[in-house]
Design a protein around this motif. Structure first.
Motif, short mmCIF file in Angstrom:
data_model
loop_
_atom_site.label_atom_id
_atom_site.label_comp_id
_atom_site.label_asym_id
_atom_site.label_seq_id
_atom_site.Cartn_x
_atom_site.Cartn_y
_atom_site.Cartn_z
N LEU A 189 0.83 -1.20 0.00
CA LEU A 189 0.00 0.00 0.00
C LEU A 189 0.86 1.25 0.00
CD1 LEU A 189 -2.73 -1.02 2.57
CD2 LEU A 189 -3.04 -0.62 0.13
N LEU A 190 1.92 1.21 0.84
CA LEU A 190 2.70 2.42 1.04
C LEU A 190 3.69 2.66 -0.08
CD1 LEU A 190 3.32 2.10 4.87
CD2 LEU A 190 1.84 3.74 3.72
N ALA A 191 4.32 1.57 -0.51
CA ALA A 191 5.42 1.76 -1.44
C ALA A 191 5.02 1.49 -2.89
CB ALA A 191 6.57 0.85 -1.06
N GLY A 192 3.77 1.10 -3.08
CA GLY A 192 3.32 0.80 -4.43
C GLY A 192 3.48 2.01 -5.34
N PRO A 193 3.52 1.78 -6.63
CA PRO A 193 3.67 2.90 -7.53
C PRO A 193 2.43 3.79 -7.45
CG PRO A 193 3.08 0.91 -8.73
CD PRO A 193 3.31 0.51 -7.31
N ALA A 194 2.60 5.05 -7.79
CA ALA A 194 1.46 5.96 -7.81
C ALA A 194 0.42 5.37 -8.75
CB ALA A 194 1.90 7.32 -8.30
N PRO A 195 -0.86 5.54 -8.43
CA PRO A 195 -1.89 4.94 -9.28
C PRO A 195 -1.85 5.49 -10.71
CG PRO A 195 -2.83 6.41 -7.63
CD PRO A 195 -1.41 6.22 -7.28
N ALA A 196 -2.41 4.70 -11.61
CA ALA A 196 -2.37 5.03 -13.03
C ALA A 196 -2.90 6.42 -13.29
CB ALA A 196 -3.20 4.01 -13.80
N GLU A 197 -3.79 6.87 -12.41
CA GLU A 197 -4.51 8.10 -12.68
C GLU A 197 -3.61 9.33 -12.68
OE1 GLU A 197 -5.34 9.19 -9.16
OE2 GLU A 197 -5.58 11.19 -9.93
N LEU A 236 -2.02 9.27 -15.74
CA LEU A 236 -3.00 9.58 -16.77
C LEU A 236 -3.06 11.08 -17.05
CD1 LEU A 236 -5.15 8.58 -18.68
CD2 LEU A 236 -6.81 8.72 -16.83
N GLU A 237 -3.04 11.85 -15.97
CA GLU A 237 -3.10 13.30 -16.16
C GLU A 237 -1.90 13.77 -16.99
OE1 GLU A 237 -3.70 15.59 -12.62
OE2 GLU A 237 -2.96 17.42 -13.55
N LYS A 274 -0.18 11.93 -19.08
CA LYS A 274 -0.33 11.42 -20.44
C LYS A 274 -1.29 12.28 -21.25
CE LYS A 274 0.64 6.50 -20.27
NZ LYS A 274 0.09 5.20 -20.63
#
Lengths: 668, 185
Positions: free
Chosen positions: B24-32, B35-36, B38
């Protein structure tokens, strides 16, 4: 929405027939899902404009660097919560104490003093809306077009250095969207069991090349609350309101905003059955704001506003008030180091209250209050990561003379994802008409038995009443973990002096004096979690410990206990925003408020004024079959048939479970 | 034996919990968030497509379109990934980065992001007269910026400062202007 392109059939999924709109919506949803992977340069500009990129809880970047306990409700969060009024929307703010006394009346505060509710500065687009009569807000009629609200910024703790008197325990700033933001029209209507009927219409348009204008009109009817035994309380409300906002580009570097509202409401106090005692409240306001960018680092703005309201409660109270407010402010960047803000303000407020035979009277019945204030604040960039703010407001008013409200704050970005701040500030609540001039008229034939003789007046206000003072020490810490997690902690220690007490003068009468003092300590913690696209969670908890003492000379045996017991020690909230796909959203808000020990003076009859702890749940489900249409189903206070939130057990209205269904139509 | 098994289960549970927390803590930033970026990169591509620069801004017909970023920026590899292998009217797209605006005067598009107006304005002053399509995302219109990104209803929108575009002798296609909010400042 105005700039969204025509619905695009090109992306239509084969086999869905001729329904272009439907195909476009599906394609649009699909495109949003695939967007993360696909090559976006293949999309047309108008398709790019339709891709949703941020979650509802994403905060503006500068907020993470604000050296105060600040929380912002975005317009999107507000709409998805389904809140039907500004007062209800404030429940969403972690640490805000919001309690509804009955169908219409609220007790709202931050960090304590919920029963007096007189330590908040509340502004709508910069116009202060608390009344100098009691330093409180008439929450029952404080409204605007909720769909036009851009955001609500709430600062818990003192903000007097800039916002001035009354910004003791918090500042609430409601900011509406520019009329240039969306051109088009929308209509919303809803029916329900508690919020019986509501309708609102808004339309905005460009005015040649000169600017934009938006109008709105709304009406609503609220069902009465229920008494403790389940009988009806008759405190329903009907309200109509309308207004406009227009934004004009005077010159490339100058902008003018003119806005105004008009409202009228009828309601009843809890337990009153006869229509003869309907409370009538009406008002109008007009505001203008002019901003001029003198250069890239220098901005001058001026605001001028007028507000009129009238409130009439038969047999009890009548007030009419006109307020004029002028403010001029200059923001000036001095090199890379200093950002100076200074300003001057003048406020003139004139009221006329009803005298006998009404029971709640003010002596003299009419009074003008003038306030002149000057403030200066410097934000010093000690380094890229360290910003020190210091400033003060100097105020002169007719009631308490000179007031000095200095404050200093320091904000330190320890690392890109860690920020800490600390502040020391002084704030005052200046005396209001109630403190100085309040009196009770005892009507014939009986007066109030055991209290006063018929046709006599009991003066309670005291011209010698002084400001209530606060010295606040605050500390806060924020952490962000990418966009997935953020945490915000704020702790405070408030030292209050000269709080209001009700002293008996020996001969059966009363007088308001400054004979209480005390301290408040506590904190708020908020965790925001964004586990995946379309899901946001916000968990908050706040703690408050108020310790109020009377001075040895005081005879007031109740006020301290009411101040201490009138705000909850513990509050918790959980907000969930879930949007599994573009067309559907489900939002939930669960809140817990701990027991209130004493919300009013129990009086000679020793009435139970405590309120049990409660937990309540609001839900909202929305379906948007296309861009122009939204259906929603909303439930409020779902966990109990009815529950009380504030006031003595025998007179308070309890809130019932409510369900509402509605539709929103948008024309672009 | 039972105690041992319980310990093992607890240890497994603790490991799972720790793993979950780490994820949860170290996971990559969410796709969203990506997305901004991109979407903004795709907009920059479209700006390049729908803008006509003065002829002297190019050194010949195959001279690339230079899309530049004033550092620090959050794009990471997004721009390179978006423009890779793409051409506009046979011109390839090149990405440059620099910390000083003066170094970017040769660029066709310069994207600058900051929460401080003064910092952006001074960068735009350094680019003035270079026929550069300046892009920023400040909260209000800046006189030196040609295009301003903003977020409305969770969607990326843009505003075009027509006065700044004229001053820089940029000709913008009506397709672009039609979808933008146009201001003059």
């Amino acid at each position: 929405m105005n700039k969204s392109g025509p619905l695009n059939c090109r992306l239509g999924i084969p086999g869905l027939g001729t329904s272009c709109a439907l195909a476009a919506v599906l394609a649009f949803a699909a495109s949003a899902v695939m967007a993360a992977e696909s090559d976006l340069t293949e999309l047309s500009l108008s398709d790019l404009l339709e891709i949703k990129v941020v979650s509802v809880s994403k905060r503006a970047e500068p907020l993470a660097r604000a050296a105060a306990a600040i929380h912002v409700i975005t317009g999107e969060e507000l709409r998805r919560s389904g809140s039907r009024s500004i007062a209800e929307a404030l429940r969403l703010v972690p640490g805000m104490n919001v309690a509804r006394r009955n169908s219409n009346e609220y007790a709202i505060s931050a960090r304590g003093f919920q029963n007096t509710g007189d330590k908040l500065q509340v502004l709508i687009d910069g116009r202060s809306v608390y009344t100098p009569l009691t330093s409180t807000v008439f929450w029952d009629v404080l409204d605007t077009d909720l769909d036009s609200i851009d955001r609500i910024e709430v600062i818990r703790g003192p903000g007097a250095t800039v916002w001035g008197a009354n910004a003791v325990n918090g500042v609430i700033n409601v900011i509406t969207r520019s009329s240039a933001d969306a051109v088009g029209a929308s209509w919303e209507s809803a029916v329900g069991s508690e919020e019986r009927a509501a309708g609102s219409l808004r339309a905005s348009s460009t005015v040649r090349d000169l600017g934009h204008v938006r109008f709105y009109a709304k009406a609503r009817e609220r069902d009465p609350s229920a008494m403790a035994d389940g009988s009806e309380s008759f405190d329903g409300q009907r309200m109509v309101q309308g207004g406009l906002r227009s934004d004009w580009d005077l010159a490339p570097d100058q902008a003018l905003t003119v806005s105004g509202d008009l409202y009228s409401a009828r309601s009843r106090s809890a337990g009153q059955q006869s229509a003869q005692v309907d409370t009538a409240a009406s008002g109008a306001n007009l505001n203008s704001r002019w901003a001029w960018d003198l250069s890239a680092s220098s901005r001058l703005s001026a605001t001028l506003s007028f507000d009129h309201y009238r409130r009439d409660i038969p047999e009890l109270f009548r007030e009419e008030r006109d307020t004029y407010d002028l403010g001029i402010q200059h923001e000036l960047g001095l090199g890379e180091l200093h950002e100076l803000t200074y300003g001057i303000g003048y406020r003139y407020s004139h009221d006329t209250t009803g005298g006998p035979p009404l029971a709640v009277i003010f002596s003299p019945p009419s009074r003008s209050l003038k306030t002149l204030s000057v403030f200066v604040q410097d934000q010093i960039r000690l380094s890229d990561n360290l910003i020190w703010t210091l400033g003060s407001k100097f105020e002169h008013n007719d009631v308490s003379g000179e007031e000095l409200q200095p404050g200093t704050r320091i904000g330190w970005a320890l690392a890109p994802d860690w920020f800490t701040w600390a502040a020391v500030s002084r704030a005052v609540r200046t005396p209001n008409r109630l403190d100085h001039d309040f009196a009770i008229y005892c009507p014939p034939p009986d007066g109030f038995p055991g209290f006063c003789e018929p046709d006599t007046t009991l003066a309670v206000g005291n011209r010698g009443f002084d400001s209530e003072k606060l010295t606040a020490y605050e500390w806060g810490l924020r952490h962000t973990q990418g966009l997935r997690w953020s945490a915000d902690l704020a702790l405070f220690y408030n030292d209050y002096r000269d709080l209001r007490s009700v002293e008996s003068n020996g001969s059966g009468g009363f007088s308001l004096e400054n004979q209480l003092k005390g301290r408040g300590r506590g904190g708020e913690i908020t965790l925001a979690w964004h586990p995946l696209e379309g899901l946001d969670a916000l968990l908050s908890y706040s703690f408050l410990d108020l310790d109020i003492r009377r001075q040895s000379t005081s005879t007031d045996r109740q006020s301290a206990a009411t101040l201490e017991g009138g705000s909850p020690r513990h509050q918790a909230g959980l907000r969930l925003y879930y949007q599994p796909r573009e067309q559907w959203s489900a939002d939930a808000f669960l809140r817990y408020v701990s027991r209130l020990r004493q919300t009013a003076d129990p009086g000679a009859n020793n009435v139970d004024t405590s309120v049990p702890a409660y937990a309540e749940l609001n839900l909202r489900l929305a379906w948007r079959p296309n861009i122009q249409l939204e259906w929603f189903l909303r439930g409020e206070n779902l966990l109990d048939d009815q529950h009380p939130e504030y006031g003595p057990a025998d007179t308070r209205g309890e809130l019932e479970r409510g369900v509402q269904v509605g539709v929103i139509w948008t024309w672009l | 034996v039972a105690v041992k098994a319980r310990h093992r289960r607890l240890a497994t549970g603790a490991r799972l919990l720790a793993g979950l927390l780490l994820w949860l803590l170290a996971g990559p930033a969410p796709a969203e968030s990506a997305l901004e970026l991109k979407v903004k990169a795709a907009f920059l591509f479209n700006f390049a497509r729908y803008t006509t620069w003065p002829a002297e801004k190019f050194n010949g017909p195959a001279d690339p379109i230079r899309i530049c970023v004033l550092e620090p920026d959050a794009f990471g590899e997004v721009l390179e990934a978006t423009f890779k292998g793409k051409t506009i009217e046979s011109r390839p797209l090149l990405v440059f980065r620099a910390t000083s605006a003066t170094a970017l005067r040769g660029c066709h598009i310069v994207y600058a992001t900051s929460s401080r107006a003064a910092q952006l304005e001074s960068a735009f002053v350094e680019l003035a007269g270079a026929s550069t399509l300046t892009v920023h995302d400040f909260e209000r219109t800046l006189s030196g910026g040609v295009v301003r990104f903003f977020i409305e209803n969770s969607k990326v929108r843009f505003e075009i400062n027509a006065l700044a575009a004229e001053r820089e002798k940029l000709v913008l296609n009506p397709k672009l202007l039609g979808l933008a909010i146009t201001v003059r400042k």
